[in-house]
Design a protein around this motif. Sequence first.
Motif, PDB file in Angstrom:
ATOM      1  N   ILE A 158       4.528  12.280 -15.863  1.00 29.93           N
ATOM      2  CA  ILE A 158       3.726  11.897 -14.681  1.00 29.93           C
ATOM      3  C   ILE A 158       3.474  10.393 -14.675  1.00 29.93           C
ATOM      4  N   ALA A 159       3.089   9.845 -15.814  1.00 32.48           N
ATOM      5  CA  ALA A 159       2.813   8.412 -15.888  1.00 32.48           C
ATOM      6  C   ALA A 159       4.076   7.595 -15.614  1.00 32.48           C
ATOM      7  N   LEU A 160       5.213   8.047 -16.144  1.00 31.21           N
ATOM      8  CA  LEU A 160       6.468   7.322 -15.945  1.00 31.21           C
ATOM      9  C   LEU A 160       6.911   7.380 -14.487  1.00 31.21           C
ATOM     10  N   VAL A 161       6.833   8.564 -13.884  1.00 33.75           N
ATOM     11  CA  VAL A 161       7.228   8.710 -12.475  1.00 33.75           C
ATOM     12  C   VAL A 161       6.311   7.877 -11.583  1.00 33.75           C
ATOM     13  N   GLY A 162       5.013   7.896 -11.854  1.00 34.63           N
ATOM     14  CA  GLY A 162       4.078   7.114 -11.051  1.00 34.63           C
ATOM     15  C   GLY A 162       4.368   5.631 -11.136  1.00 34.63           C
ATOM     16  N   LEU A 163       4.647   5.140 -12.374  1.00 35.90           N
ATOM     17  CA  LEU A 163       4.932   3.714 -12.546  1.00 35.90           C
ATOM     18  C   LEU A 163       6.221   3.320 -11.835  1.00 35.90           C
ATOM     19  N   LEU A 164       7.291   4.097 -12.024  1.00 35.02           N
ATOM     20  CA  LEU A 164       8.580   3.760 -11.418  1.00 35.02           C
ATOM     21  C   LEU A 164       8.529   3.864  -9.893  1.00 35.02           C
ATOM     22  N   THR A 165       7.847   4.899  -9.379  1.00 36.65           N
ATOM     23  CA  THR A 165       7.728   5.057  -7.922  1.00 36.65           C
ATOM     24  C   THR A 165       6.966   3.878  -7.328  1.00 36.65           C
ATOM     25  N   GLY A 166       5.876   3.486  -7.988  1.00 38.06           N
ATOM     26  CA  GLY A 166       5.101   2.351  -7.488  1.00 38.06           C
ATOM     27  C   GLY A 166       5.901   1.067  -7.510  1.00 38.06           C
ATOM     28  N   LEU A 167       6.695   0.856  -8.568  1.00 36.91           N
ATOM     29  CA  LEU A 167       7.530  -0.344  -8.633  1.00 36.91           C
ATOM     30  C   LEU A 167       8.553  -0.357  -7.514  1.00 36.91           C
ATOM     31  N   ALA A 168       9.165   0.807  -7.255  1.00 42.08           N
ATOM     32  CA  ALA A 168      10.151   0.879  -6.173  1.00 42.08           C
ATOM     33  C   ALA A 168       9.508   0.578  -4.820  1.00 42.08           C
ATOM     34  N   LEU A 169       8.335   1.143  -4.570  1.00 38.97           N
ATOM     35  CA  LEU A 169       7.635   0.896  -3.302  1.00 38.97           C
ATOM     36  C   LEU A 169       7.207  -0.558  -3.189  1.00 38.97           C
ATOM     37  N   SER A 170       6.777  -1.141  -4.278  1.00 39.01           N
ATOM     38  CA  SER A 170       6.336  -2.538  -4.245  1.00 39.01           C
ATOM     39  C   SER A 170       7.496  -3.474  -3.934  1.00 39.01           C
ATOM     40  N   LEU A 171       8.665  -3.188  -4.516  1.00 44.12           N
ATOM     41  CA  LEU A 171       9.838  -4.041  -4.278  1.00 44.12           C
ATOM     42  C   LEU A 171      10.336  -3.941  -2.843  1.00 44.12           C
ATOM     43  N   THR A 172      10.056  -2.824  -2.170  1.00 44.62           N
ATOM     44  CA  THR A 172      10.501  -2.655  -0.775  1.00 44.62           C
ATOM     45  C   THR A 172       9.425  -3.052   0.235  1.00 44.62           C
ATOM     46  N   GLY A 173       8.314  -3.634  -0.271  1.00 47.81           N
ATOM     47  CA  GLY A 173       7.302  -4.169   0.632  1.00 47.81           C
ATOM     48  C   GLY A 173       6.166  -3.234   0.963  1.00 47.81           C
ATOM     49  N   PHE A 174       6.107  -2.041   0.365  1.00 48.27           N
ATOM     50  CA  PHE A 174       5.020  -1.100   0.645  1.00 48.27           C
ATOM     51  C   PHE A 174       3.956  -1.215  -0.453  1.00 48.27           C
ATOM     52  N   ALA A 175       3.186  -2.287  -0.403  1.00 44.19           N
ATOM     53  CA  ALA A 175       2.218  -2.582  -1.455  1.00 44.19           C
ATOM     54  C   ALA A 175       1.118  -1.524  -1.539  1.00 44.19           C
ATOM     55  N   GLN A 176       0.619  -1.077  -0.354  1.00 43.43           N
ATOM     56  CA  GLN A 176      -0.462  -0.080  -0.370  1.00 43.43           C
ATOM     57  C   GLN A 176       0.027   1.238  -0.957  1.00 43.43           C
ATOM     58  N   ALA A 177       1.223   1.645  -0.546  1.00 38.38           N
ATOM     59  CA  ALA A 177       1.781   2.903  -1.069  1.00 38.38           C
ATOM     60  C   ALA A 177       2.048   2.786  -2.573  1.00 38.38           C
ATOM     61  N   ALA A 178       2.475   1.588  -2.992  1.00 34.64           N
ATOM     62  CA  ALA A 178       2.735   1.377  -4.421  1.00 34.64           C
ATOM     63  C   ALA A 178       1.453   1.557  -5.226  1.00 34.64           C
TER      64      ALA A 178
END
Length: 629
Positions: A16-36
């Motif tokens: 869970i922690a790994l998926v949350g971190l990687l998902t947030g990084l992916a969203l942050s790199l695509t410009g979705f800061a709030q979702a990240a």
Amino acid sequence: MTAPFQDRMKIALLAIALVGLLTGLALSLTGFAQAASIAWSAGVIPVLAALLIEIVRSLRAGEVGLDIVAALSMTAALVFGETLAAAVVALMYSGGTFLESFAEGRARREMSALLARVPRTATRHRDGALDEVPLEEIEPGDRLLIRQGEIAPVDGTVESARAVLDLSALTGESLPARLERDGEVMSGATNAGEAFDLRATRRAADSTYAGIVRLVEAAQKSKAPMARLADRYSLAFLAVTVVLATAAWWFTGDPIRAVAVLVVATPCPLILAVPVALVAGLSRAAHYGVLIKGAKPLEALARINTLILDKTGTLTDGRPKIVSVERHGELSENDVLYFSAALDQASKHPIAQAIVAEARARGMALPVPDDLVETAGEGLAGTVDGRRVIVGGIGFVARQAERPGWDHHFREPGSVVVAVSVDGALAGHLLLADALRSGTGALLAGLRENGIERILLATGDRRAVAEAVTEGLGLDAVRSDLSPDQKVLLVLSERKNGPVMMVGDGVNDAPALAAADVGVAMGARGAAASAEAAEVVLLVDHLDRLLPGLEVARGARRIAVESVVAGIGLSIAGMCAAAFGYLTPVQGALLQEVIDVAVILNALRALRIHPRTHPSTGQNADNKGKPLR
């Protein structure tokens, strides 16, 4: 919760922690800061919830652990919007607990192998046929077939001409042991040669291997005293962390610096390094035939500076051996031994068995005696090769041979005299003694090299016997004529000189073993009471196993302390850097992850402890070649 369920929970939280971190990084790199930020928080909350539940359980049990720092850092990071740092801490914490579990599992590998090797059935001879029966049905006296590669399911003796056994899983000895007929077989030994018959001497539940398995299970449930020490000082560490974080916030007005300090302090290497190093030490000691019942006795063993030894069965073999054969007539020494051994084949007395064993060791072919008459506890009379032979004590032989004038004084301290008459004439006598174990002097010198300052003998035998046996060993003291309670008093009185280790094998030693800081039992032939009372069990009757056991214990404790000192030092340095603004919360989290991985890997060095070669013995305790005795 069971261990498998806990392991699955740790894996799930890590995922869970790994998926949350990687998902947030992916969203942050695509410009979705709030979702990240939401994704990072989603990965943190389950880990934080599980951590809070564990903290509540610890507090109810009266324990204050360092996990509180981890909970504070994750909570503070979420509150102040540092969700990426919180996600890194969550991954770090869940990954650290998983890595700790994995490391302990690896450290227990050799000990768990003992459990996996427990045989469930045995092949028994019955009415000319072979039956596969559960171990519970085996009774003393049953004859079992042990095929090549099979494990001896119970203790017994070799019924075939010979047997070749692999004892490596029990003792660490790499060379197979070759046993002749009537040789003693320990359960758990693997048949490395042709199939042979085994005569059971104990039930499965009472056998050596079953006892070892019980001790392994007890050892795996223990908690290290250094770990408890960490819990005891966790309040102080927690206070220092909170004070430093508060000071950084107070003097700079920046709450993020406080978050960074908390992140760097999570989790303290004390949580990880100590149990990993000590459990690894337990595994390593088991490899050398030294079964330590837990991390507490392992750490105590590392601090021992006084050793008290029992005599019979510990310092000595506990079995009589022929010291000399004397002749008094026309017969040669070999003839005296030949006639006495031939007659003694009919007796199960330990003295008789020792005489027969010596004759067979010299290659003598012994005939079957006739007209046997045994007087319990005194001797035997019979016919060997047509000659009238009497074997026993001097008085018994004199009465049987009707030679009351015999009056010989052959006895020496600690010895037994067996007289032999042939056709009414005193042919000679055999002197037997409980011999000192081979290499004992070198062993004691090696123990002194490893920090044992005082070595004493404690025995119930007469003083003359004790002094005769220990002459030249350089003991610090010899205490004789001791009852079991007097042995306990000796242990307690020696504590003024530091932690005490007591080594014994008899029922009478059990109270002293329990009273000592570390009790060591001779497990292969020792009494069950002594093995239960002791914290350490030598799986074979080799006293020299104390050397590798002591070195492994001290090495494991040293590695644990090194890991803690290095980890705490690095953590404090990182906390100071974070307080002065040199580390952001994310950087602090990554730094602490590196520190935690480093201390765990360092703690695992205990799995590779190799007892050194002792100049006093000229042998390596690893026993890659010949056994030390």
